[in-house]
Motif scaffolding. Structure first.
Motif, mmCIF file in Angstrom:
data_model
loop_
_atom_site.group_PDB
_atom_site.id
_atom_site.type_symbol
_atom_site.label_atom_id
_atom_site.label_comp_id
_atom_site.label_asym_id
_atom_site.label_seq_id
_atom_site.Cartn_x
_atom_site.Cartn_y
_atom_site.Cartn_z
ATOM 1 N N MET A 1 0.835 -1.233 -0.101
ATOM 2 C CA MET A 1 -0.179 -0.050 0.172
ATOM 3 C C MET A 1 0.964 1.199 0.251
ATOM 4 S SD MET A 1 -3.254 0.664 -0.067
ATOM 5 C CE MET A 1 -4.318 -0.569 0.706
ATOM 6 N N ARG A 2 0.747 2.268 -0.857
ATOM 7 C CA ARG A 2 1.492 3.520 -0.932
ATOM 8 C C ARG A 2 0.419 4.625 -0.790
ATOM 9 N NH1 ARG A 2 4.604 -0.049 -0.372
ATOM 10 N NH2 ARG A 2 6.286 -0.504 -1.746
ATOM 11 N N TYR A 3 0.535 5.574 0.149
ATOM 12 C CA TYR A 3 -0.146 6.564 0.470
ATOM 13 C C TYR A 3 0.428 8.030 -0.225
ATOM 14 C CZ TYR A 3 -1.821 3.364 3.592
ATOM 15 O OH TYR A 3 -2.162 2.140 4.318
ATOM 16 N N GLU B 1 4.517 8.057 -6.471
ATOM 17 C CA GLU B 1 5.843 7.544 -6.749
ATOM 18 C C GLU B 1 5.967 7.493 -7.976
ATOM 19 O OE1 GLU B 1 5.610 3.485 -5.291
ATOM 20 O OE2 GLU B 1 5.985 3.922 -3.153
ATOM 21 N N ARG B 2 7.106 7.880 -8.341
ATOM 22 C CA ARG B 2 7.816 7.636 -9.777
ATOM 23 C C ARG B 2 8.250 6.076 -9.953
ATOM 24 N NH1 ARG B 2 11.245 13.175 -10.560
ATOM 25 N NH2 ARG B 2 9.323 14.498 -10.077
ATOM 26 N N ASP C 1 -2.342 5.953 -15.340
ATOM 27 C CA ASP C 1 -3.469 6.892 -14.681
ATOM 28 C C ASP C 1 -3.471 6.497 -13.130
ATOM 29 O OD1 ASP C 1 -4.181 7.802 -16.978
ATOM 30 O OD2 ASP C 1 -5.593 6.066 -17.285
ATOM 31 N N MET C 2 -2.584 5.708 -12.613
ATOM 32 C CA MET C 2 -2.754 5.022 -11.224
ATOM 33 C C MET C 2 -1.971 6.053 -10.307
ATOM 34 S SD MET C 2 -4.722 2.624 -11.295
ATOM 35 C CE MET C 2 -4.755 1.867 -9.581
#
Length: 168
Positions: free
Chosen positions: A147-149, A152-153, A167-168
């Protein structure tokens, strides 16, 4: 507890394995791959009528089907023998997550009736509460480590030679 944790707690309380209503991982994988295969019910019935089913289809993360051999599942030992009994087992899997709700909506179309008025059709709309869906996803321990909040590249390779945009 999340819905997933509650389901597992109920399974343990009923002495059920994680793969319940399937007796083991092999049958779970077989059922999963049959359902994802796109085969018709008749073709699934023909496959399950074979004396021994020993090949599962595996879909890679690139969605390219490949085949690998797994432990033999004999028809005599399988908990399902045709597509109908397979679907009955799948229907026995308890739902996890927010409940689906149904509401009737009226939709005005662009086709006119005999009086020149737009045709109005009543439809059923199935939906879930999006807040409950997000709550369930955030509480699902399976996603804990991925899970990322924050944004990010991402790059094509470790050298960061080309950035990936999506698109995410």
């Amino acid at each position: 507890r999340t819905g997933f944790e509650e389901l597992r707690h109920t399974q343990k309380g009923n002495n059920h394995q994680v793969y319940h209503p399937f007796p083991n991982l092999d049958e779970w994988k077989l059922a999963e791959n049959l359902m994802r295969s796109g085969l018709s019910h008749a073709k699934i019935d023909r496959l399950l009528a074979l004396p021994t089913v020993s090949v599962y289809a595996h879909i890679l993360h690139h969605h390219i089907p490949t085949i690998y051999v797994c432990q033999m599942v004999t028809r005599a030992n399988a908990s399902f023998h045709n597509s109908r009994s397979l679907l009955q087992l799948i229907d026995a899997i308890p739902p996890v997550g927010p409940e689906f709700k149904c509401m009737n909506i009226k939709v005005r179309g662009n086709v006119l009736d005999a009086d020149g008025e737009p045709i109005i059709e009543e439809l059923e709309l199935f939906h879930r509460d999006p807040v409950e869906c997000v709550r369930e996803l955030l509480g699902n321990t399976a996603f804990r480590d991925v899970m990322r909040y924050a944004p990010e590249r991402t790059y094509v390779d470790e050298k960061h030679s080309e950035r990936i945009y999506n698109d995410m």
